[in-house]
Design an enzyme around this catalytic site. Structure first.
Site, PDB file in Angstrom:
ATOM      1  N   HIS A 198     -50.214 -21.515   9.933  1.00  0.00           N
ATOM      2  CA  HIS A 198     -51.543 -21.151  10.428  1.00  0.00           C
ATOM      3  C   HIS A 198     -52.549 -21.311   9.289  1.00  0.00           C
ATOM      4  O   HIS A 198     -52.308 -20.852   8.168  1.00  0.00           O
ATOM      5  CB  HIS A 198     -51.559 -19.706  10.932  1.00  0.00           C
ATOM      6  N   CYS A 231     -54.284 -25.773  11.918  1.00  0.00           N
ATOM      7  CA  CYS A 231     -55.671 -25.815  12.380  1.00  0.00           C
ATOM      8  C   CYS A 231     -56.589 -26.191  11.211  1.00  0.00           C
ATOM      9  O   CYS A 231     -56.406 -25.715  10.085  1.00  0.00           O
ATOM     10  CB  CYS A 231     -56.082 -24.464  12.962  1.00  0.00           C
TER      11      CYS A 231
END
Length: 389
Positions: A161, A203
């Site tokens: 992440h 991301c």
């Protein structure tokens, strides 16, 4: 002798003169491609930075790349594998000692011979940077070291992440794009790599290579700044997604690559376009000295030794005549060899999931009886309830 015969003889002589020169140019071109990379060994650092069961896909991402580089020839002694959680032995895993990357549950990327070098709480920003820069305690075993040199091509893969300019490690700390850029510069100054390929699936992944400034470095990311990197293939049996989209299509691409493949980096840049990934993959090549079209996939994902055995003396600076074909009873016919995948992964990827036996969902039987009683009460009333029992 007429004029046409003179032209024919002249053309034939010109052809005889040009053949050795053309063959010499061909040999020099092949030799130039043969030694263009300049590396003598390959290394891979594969990192999953996420813990907890709902991040199952990040472990599957890393193990998929691990499986591919081992299949293409990089041994475990040249792979540093860092997994922040052990999904194979998690008590929620319905099939212990396995990690699957596809719905049909036939491609087990965990395998039988996985060697995890850093696991659990060992996967930290400090340990990751120490592995890259070589600043490890003397007591650290060889299996946990990146013993590369100035002739090493290194693949670094990260998944987890992240956000704009950072990547989280286990939801407790993070590494910034500047820290990563400085670590790569230390590697270059200490002559720890010849060329380096950096791939990140997270991301806003492109933000992680914006600050790079070291030479001979190529970077790829699954998403641009401001975009999310999306997951892929939810599995209702275990309740989580199995992989991320970018790494799923990266694995699909790598399964078509074999040690003698001529696929290059331009082919890798086309993996998972926006129509498939939803996010927009990005790449950076301005720091890389070679043309990406001349860089083979196996220069980073494989460990192909550039060796050619010959009994003839070849002088690359002078015309080389083709070897004379010898005839005789001692001729040995050599069959052409082809590479075969470990598993028919291309078929497995596109295979439809197996139909599972149907079972009523939780509470179905109770709801059915409730509906029957409700209809009975509305039709006959409570006074006829004794006829049911």
């Amino acid at each position: 002798m007429n004029y046409c015969n003179l032209i024919t003889i002249f053309a034939f002589i010109n052809l005889l003169v040009s053949i050795p020169h053309g063959y010499s140019n061909y040999v020099e071109t092949k030799a130039g491609q043969f030694f263009s990379s300049g590396h003598t060994n390959n290394w891979a650092v594969l990192v999953c930075t996420s813990r907890f069961w709902f991040n199952y896909r990040h472990v599957a991402n890393t193990l998929s790349v691990y499986r591919s580089v081992k299949r293409l020839g990089i041994p475990d002694s040249h792979i540093v594998l860092m997994l922040a959680d052990d999904m194979a032995c998690n008590y929620r895993n319905p099939k212990p000692a396995t990690v699957f990357s596809h719905k049909n549950m036939e491609l087990n990327v965990y395998g039988d011979d996985v060697e995890v070098d850093y696991r659990g709480y060992e996967v930290t920003v400090e340990n990751f940077l120490r592995v890259l820069t070589g600043r490890l305690p003397p007591s650290t075993p060889r299996s946990k070291r990146l013993l590369s040199d100035d002739r090493s091509n290194i693949l670094i893969y990260l998944t987890g992440h992240g956000g704009n300019g950072f990547l989280k490690f286990q939801d407790s700390e993070e590494i910034s794009n500047m820290e990563l850029a400085d670590a790569f510069e230390q590697m270059w100054q200490k002559r720890r790599y010849n060329e380096l390929l950096f791939i990140i699936d997270t991301c806003q992944g492109a933000s992680m290579y914006e600050r790079f400034y070291s030479p001979n470095l190529m970077a790829l990311a699954s998403s641009q700044v401001g975009e999310d990197s999306l997951s892929h293939q939810p599995d209702l049996g275990i309740g989580v997604h199995l992989m991320d989209k970018y790494t799923f299509y990266l694995l699909e691409f790598l399964e078509e690559v074999h040690p003698a493949s001529q696929a290059n980096m331009n082919d890798l840049f086309k993996v998972c376009p926006q129509s498939q990934c939803v996010s927009t993959p990005g790449h950076r090549t301005d720091l890389f000295q070679r043309d990406p079209g001349s860089v083979l996939i196996t220069d980073f994902f494989g460990s192909v030794r550039k060796v050619e055995i010959t009994k003839d003396t070849i002088n690359l600076t002078s015309p080389v005549e083709p070897p004379i074909k010898r005839s005789g009873s001692s001729d040995i016919q050599i069959e052409s060899l082809t590479y075969v995948d470990q598993l028919p992964v291309a078929e497995i990827i596109h295979q439809k999931p197996k139909q599972k036996d149907w079972h009523p969902p939780d509470g179905f039987i109770l709801g059915l009886w409730t509906l029957i009683l409700l209809v009975f009460f509305q039709t006959y009333g409570i006074k006829h309830l004794k006829h049911i029992f």
